[in-house]
Design a protein around this motif. Structure first.
Motif, PDB file in Angstrom:
ATOM      1  N   SER A 216       9.300  35.868  47.756  1.00 25.02           N
ATOM      2  CA  SER A 216      10.505  35.165  47.336  1.00 25.02           C
ATOM      3  C   SER A 216      11.651  36.171  47.325  1.00 25.02           C
ATOM      4  N   LEU A 217      12.744  35.824  47.953  1.00 22.23           N
ATOM      5  CA  LEU A 217      13.864  36.745  48.108  1.00 22.23           C
ATOM      6  C   LEU A 217      15.137  36.152  47.516  1.00 22.23           C
ATOM      7  N   THR A 218      15.894  37.002  46.855  1.00 19.78           N
ATOM      8  CA  THR A 218      17.248  36.671  46.442  1.00 19.78           C
ATOM      9  C   THR A 218      18.134  37.843  46.825  1.00 19.78           C
ATOM     10  N   THR A 219      19.091  37.602  47.680  1.00 18.13           N
ATOM     11  CA  THR A 219      20.003  38.652  48.104  1.00 18.13           C
ATOM     12  C   THR A 219      21.400  38.326  47.618  1.00 18.13           C
ATOM     13  N   GLY A 220      22.167  39.365  47.363  1.00 17.89           N
ATOM     14  CA  GLY A 220      23.515  39.146  46.857  1.00 17.89           C
ATOM     15  C   GLY A 220      24.454  40.253  47.280  1.00 17.89           C
ATOM     16  N   LEU A 221      25.727  39.913  47.359  1.00 23.46           N
ATOM     17  CA  LEU A 221      26.776  40.873  47.688  1.00 23.46           C
ATOM     18  C   LEU A 221      27.983  40.547  46.827  1.00 23.46           C
ATOM     19  N   GLN A 227      31.063  36.564  44.820  1.00 26.43           N
ATOM     20  CA  GLN A 227      29.623  36.797  44.828  1.00 26.43           C
ATOM     21  C   GLN A 227      28.956  35.922  45.890  1.00 26.43           C
ATOM     22  N   LEU A 228      28.361  36.582  46.873  1.00 24.02           N
ATOM     23  CA  LEU A 228      27.613  35.887  47.921  1.00 24.02           C
ATOM     24  C   LEU A 228      26.132  35.936  47.565  1.00 24.02           C
ATOM     25  N   ARG A 229      25.477  34.779  47.587  1.00 23.92           N
ATOM     26  CA  ARG A 229      24.073  34.698  47.210  1.00 23.92           C
ATOM     27  C   ARG A 229      23.277  33.910  48.251  1.00 23.92           C
ATOM     28  N   HIS A 230      22.027  34.350  48.416  1.00 26.68           N
ATOM     29  CA  HIS A 230      21.068  33.616  49.252  1.00 26.68           C
ATOM     30  C   HIS A 230      19.683  33.789  48.645  1.00 26.68           C
ATOM     31  N   ASN A 231      18.924  32.721  48.581  1.00 23.43           N
ATOM     32  CA  ASN A 231      17.542  32.828  48.139  1.00 23.43           C
ATOM     33  C   ASN A 231      16.661  31.934  48.988  1.00 23.43           C
ATOM     34  N   TYR A 252      25.292  30.544  49.177  1.00 21.92           N
ATOM     35  CA  TYR A 252      26.597  30.117  48.670  1.00 21.92           C
ATOM     36  C   TYR A 252      27.439  31.308  48.264  1.00 21.92           C
ATOM     37  N   LEU A 253      28.742  31.051  48.161  1.00 25.52           N
ATOM     38  CA  LEU A 253      29.730  32.026  47.716  1.00 25.52           C
ATOM     39  C   LEU A 253      30.345  31.503  46.425  1.00 25.52           C
ATOM     40  N   GLN A 254      30.429  32.377  45.404  1.00 22.71           N
ATOM     41  CA  GLN A 254      30.914  31.939  44.095  1.00 22.71           C
ATOM     42  C   GLN A 254      31.988  32.879  43.567  1.00 22.71           C
ATOM     43  N   ARG A 255      32.855  32.312  42.735  1.00 20.41           N
ATOM     44  CA  ARG A 255      33.811  33.115  41.974  1.00 20.41           C
ATOM     45  C   ARG A 255      34.160  32.363  40.696  1.00 20.41           C
ATOM     46  N   ALA A 256      34.178  33.091  39.596  1.00 20.61           N
ATOM     47  CA  ALA A 256      34.529  32.497  38.306  1.00 20.61           C
ATOM     48  C   ALA A 256      36.038  32.546  38.112  1.00 20.61           C
ATOM     49  N   PHE A 257      36.586  31.480  37.536  1.00 21.10           N
ATOM     50  CA  PHE A 257      38.006  31.391  37.213  1.00 21.10           C
ATOM     51  C   PHE A 257      38.120  31.113  35.719  1.00 21.10           C
ATOM     52  N   PRO A 258      38.215  32.188  34.913  1.00 16.16           N
ATOM     53  CA  PRO A 258      38.205  32.003  33.457  1.00 16.16           C
ATOM     54  C   PRO A 258      39.386  31.201  32.934  1.00 16.16           C
ATOM     55  N   GLN A 259      40.527  31.233  33.647  1.00 14.76           N
ATOM     56  CA  GLN A 259      41.677  30.478  33.162  1.00 14.76           C
ATOM     57  C   GLN A 259      41.426  28.976  33.187  1.00 14.76           C
ATOM     58  N   PHE A 260      40.480  28.542  34.037  1.00 12.73           N
ATOM     59  CA  PHE A 260      40.100  27.130  34.088  1.00 12.73           C
ATOM     60  C   PHE A 260      38.703  26.904  33.491  1.00 12.73           C
TER      61      PHE A 260
END
Length: 853
Positions: A216-221, A227-231, A252-260
């Motif tokens: 089982s693999l989880t890769t991230g950058l 944050q780029l993730r693949h599993n 998927y590619l993620q980014r948190a937006f704390p103001q929202f």
């Protein structure tokens, strides 16, 4: 030699503490009592001129040459760095490096505090922002930040007590942190892996040997806060027609937006299932992140309990998609680290034994009743392609959900789903009542099929949750759902549309009529144990069948004996392909056995058709092992042996199974590889949010956050399981590292974003700790507390009582100079401990030398 033995006995305590005590010892001689520094009192004392002078004539010998003018005020602390235990209003904040400074025109050293420090201590953000806006510096006296705040320094205990008025502190939950302290971490990439390989040798020549493997693999950058993730899951088998295959779960590619208070996701992922069922999609999603809330409730995933008869592989599927797999030893097991994949969609758990026999059982996975605080809301918007396993049709759909707390008692929520030829609307409310939290909602669907025409239906859901403190009852979830015959979920509609497009008959597709789920945990009176019930019942409109699963259990302890009784409803699939449903009655027991300094745990379980007994234990912090024997009805006994070693770099495990028909050998590896700007770091755990600790030359120092984790020879350690948006304390224990290294501080506090990789640097001081018994050439003693400098004119130590000079230097031989008085008069000490270093580089070094003018 006698002198050296006495000194060794006297100074064998921790060197960093000794160094600090030497720096403060002059204050003890002059004051003769414990000194406390009060920031406001010191300032006021100086301003009104209440100073005191001490007549140096009362000091004997060369001590009369000491400049004691700096001690005329109520602060004998010299400028410099000190390792202190910091307490805020009595609560320990960790061991910190605190820097006392003094301006040229000031007679006393004091502390200044940054906005980050004050925020860590819990001061309200608005107070800090107002103060900072009116100042040109970010490091200010504590009374400037907060009126009425002060600190006391206890030099005997190396303790700093900070007092801050409660009205200036945050009144929210203790784990809430100001957003300005959230850290997105460094640019880095990682690869987490969890794999295993199996070799089965059959004694029956008609059954060929087999070899299989999985990983089982989880890769991230992580780059610039994105944050780029693949599993995914890779499997291989040497059996005919099998080969190797890779199943990608999510990318998927993620980014948190704390103001929202939101999280943007681009790519393949799963929707949450709090109102609608969980769906896999490929597209765009923007969802409020509950972990950022002041009273956050992190993503929910159920705990899985089961029992294995051998070294078995466990696979967990949701909606037919493999989401988790691991290897377990014989006996009872629990899976607590399942990643959250949304709140809806039961989990199918397969326990594949070494003999090939497979147990299948189901764990209900549905949303709990969610009550929001007044004015608080939760939202989610998804636009993408439907991307479910087993359905070739990938239509675009839109889903939106909104939930808001109207007052202390009512939370309203609604949602909408739109698909080509399908739509549904949900409306509901959750109400807090004295008898518990109740939610009721109705979902209306409209589907337009090619062969079945237009279908309109409704689904009604009633949920209940309650914790009864008086009876210690925790009814986590009790939910009942009823759907009319023409109600279709989005998944059902997509499957029918897919079948119609392929020309496949759709009447066999099951349409759920009703579903009941319950999770109950009941603590009985003291000494009577604990009772739990987990179960679900589902029936269908167009199927003459009912799907049910349940697990009823009782656990208790009698002295050192732990025991449990449970009833499990499950499905069995045999190696030949036959299957049947079965109800199993299980008795399990566990108790410890001690052998001197060692102890092992005895575990046993009994069912109608199976008996198992085993031993398990640990060797140190890193190695654990187990042995078991298993007896099945009408079969010879089988035996299992397994072990696992946890290193700083990976986790390595293995097992062996022997039965009358076959033998199995397996190997497991798991860990984490992180690439960053300074190199590559390794860790033994599969995690997403982590910290890379760098403490140069601190090899062997223990990271107290994780059992068995130490700083490696390159100065690094990977600390897993960081809690997002919360204070995480990273603490180092220097007891196992070289005496030639000191930690400037042993604790740091960080606040990571979810998925962040933080780099935490600990400052260290390297060099030999040398004690030199010295006198002047005429036999006179050196002045107490005289500063000591190296040949580069760097301060490396001080003179202690009795002419004992303490220095920390990287040179085993050389020259140091001692300042004798204010007239810049020095004497020189030539030292050489090279022979002692050759004998042992880790011990305290002692020598004698004359200080020559």
């Amino acid at each position: 030699m006698l002198f050296k033995n006495k000194l060794l006995k006297k100074y064998s305590f921790k060197l960093s503490t000794l160094s600090f005590c030497l720096n403060l010892s002059l204050g003890f001689v002059l004051a003769q009592y414990n000194v406390a520094i009060h920031a406001e009192e010191n300032k006021n004392t100086k301003d009104i001129g209440f100073d005191a002078d001490f007549d140096a004539g009362f000091l004997s010998g060369n001590a009369s040459n000491i400049d004691i003018s700096k001690f005329k005020f109520n602060n004998p602390v010299l400028p410099g760095e000190y390792n202190l235990d910091v307490y805020v209003n009595g609560s320990w904040q960790g061991r910190k490096k605190m820097v006392f400074t003094a301006d040229k025109n000031e007679d006393q050293a004091s502390l200044c505090f940054t906005k980050k420090q004050m925020a860590e201590y819990g001061v309200k953000a608005e107070i800090l922002n107002i103060t900072l806006a009116a100042s040109t510096s970010d490091c200010l006296p504590i009374e400037t930040w907060v009126k009425g705040a002060f600190y006391d320094f206890n030099s005997n205990d190396l303790r700093l007590d900070i007092s801050i008025p409660q009205i200036s502190l945050n009144t929210v939950a203790r784990d809430v942190v100001d957003k300005s302290l959230w850290d997105r971490g460094i640019n880095a990439g990682f690869l987490s892996y969890n794999g295993g390989a199996y070799k089965v040798s059959n004694r029956d020549h008609n059954s060929p040997d087999s070899t299989s493997a999985y990983i089982s693999l989880t890769t991230g950058l992580n780059i610039l806060g994105w944050q780029l993730r693949h599993n995914g899951q890779w499997s291989w088998s040497d059996q005919p027609g099998s080969g190797s295959s890779y199943q990608a779960n999510n990318t998927y590619l993620q980014r948190a937006f704390p103001q929202f208070r939101g999280l943007l996701t681009l790519g393949e992922n799963n929707t949450s299932g709090d109102i609608f069922d969980t769906l896999r999609y490929r597209g765009v999603d923007f969802t409020s992140d509950e972990r950022m809330l002041p009273s956050s409730m992190s993503g929910y995933a159920p705990q899985i309990r089961g029992n294995a008869n051998s070294n078995a592989k466990v696979e967990v599927r949701q909606q037919g998609h493999l989401i988790y797999q691991t290897t377990v030893a014989p006996g009872n097991f629990e899976i607590k680290d399942l990643y959250s994949t949304g709140y809806g969609g039961d989990l199918e758990v397969s326990v594949i034994e070494a003999t090939g026999e497979t147990q299948i059982f189901y764990v209900p996975y549905a949303s709990v009743v969610q009550m929001l605080r007044p004015g608080l809301d939760s939202y989610s918007v998804t636009v993408g392609q439907f991307n479910e396993s087993g359905i070739d049709l990938k239509p675009w759909f839109t889903q939106a959900k909104y939930q808001r707390g109207l007052n202390n008692y009512i939370t309203a929520y609604t949602g909408v789903q739109l698909l080509e030829k399908y739509s549904s609307v949900a409306l509901g409310a959750a109400v807090g009542l004295p008898i518990g939290a109740v939610s009721l909602d109705v979902t209306h669907s409209n589907a337009d099929f090619d062969y079945h025409g237009t279908k309109t239906g409704q689904s009604y859901r009633l949920s209940y949750s309650k914790s009864l403190l008086a009876t210690s009852t925790n009814l986590t979830l009790a939910a009942y759902r009823y759907s009319t015959e023409d109600y279709y979920t989005l998944r059902d509609a997509a499957r029918i549309l897919d079948y119609e497009k392929k020309g496949i008959e759709t009447s066999a597709i099951g349409k759920q009529r009703s579903q009941f789920q319950v999770t109950l945990n009941q603590s009985l009176p003291a000494g009577w144990g604990n009772l739990y019930i987990v179960g679900s019942v589902v029936d269908y409109w167009n199927r003459n069948e009912k799907t049910q699963s349940f697990n009823i259990g009782y656990n208790n302890r009698f002295k050192a004996l732990s025991y449990g009784l449970s009833v499990n409803n499950r499905q069995l699939i045999y190696a030949e392909g036959d299957s049947k449903k079965d109800t199993e009655y299980l008795l399990s027991m566990s108790f410890p056995l001690s052998f001197g300094q060692r102890s092992v745990s005895v575990n046993s379980s009994y069912t109608k058709n199976n008996q198992n007994i085993g031993l398990s234990g640990n060797v140190g912090d890193r190695f654990n092992y187990g042995f078991s024997a298993n007896q099945q009805r009408d079969s010879d006994p089988s035996f299992n042996l397994n072990g696992n070693y946890l290193s700083n770099y990976m986790s390595i495990g293995g097992g062996y199974n022997y039965s009358e028909n076959s033998q199995q050998v397996n190997l497991q590896l798991s860990g984490n590889v992180i690439a960053h700007s300074k190199g590559i770091a390794f860790g033994p755990d599969n995690v997403d949010t982590m910290a890379i600790v760098y403490a140069p030359d601190a090899t062997g120092a223990k990271v107290t956050n994780i059992r068995g984790l130490t700083i490696n020879r390159h100065g690094y350690a990977v600390v897993p399981y960081m809690t997002p948006y919360r204070f995480n304390d990273i603490q180092l224990d220097p007891s196992s590292m070289s005496l030639n290294v000191e930690l400037a501080e042993s604790s740091q506090r960080i606040v990571p974003y979810a998925g962040a990789i933080l780099k935490v640097d600990f400052e260290t001081k390297s060099g030999y700790a040398i004690f030199i018994k010295s006198k002047l050439a005429n036999g006179a003693a050196l002045s107490f507390y005289s500063p000591v400098y190296n040949e580069s004119n760097e301060l490396v130590g001080n003179v202690a009582q009795g002419g004992l000079v303490y220095v920390r230097t990287k040179e085993s031989q050389g020259r140091i100079k001692v300042k004798l008085n204010d007239e810049q008069q020095y004497c020189m000490i030539d030292y050489n401990v090279a022979d002692q270093v050759k004998q042992s580089a880790t011990k305290i070094l002692m020598t004698e030398a004359v200080c020559k003018l």
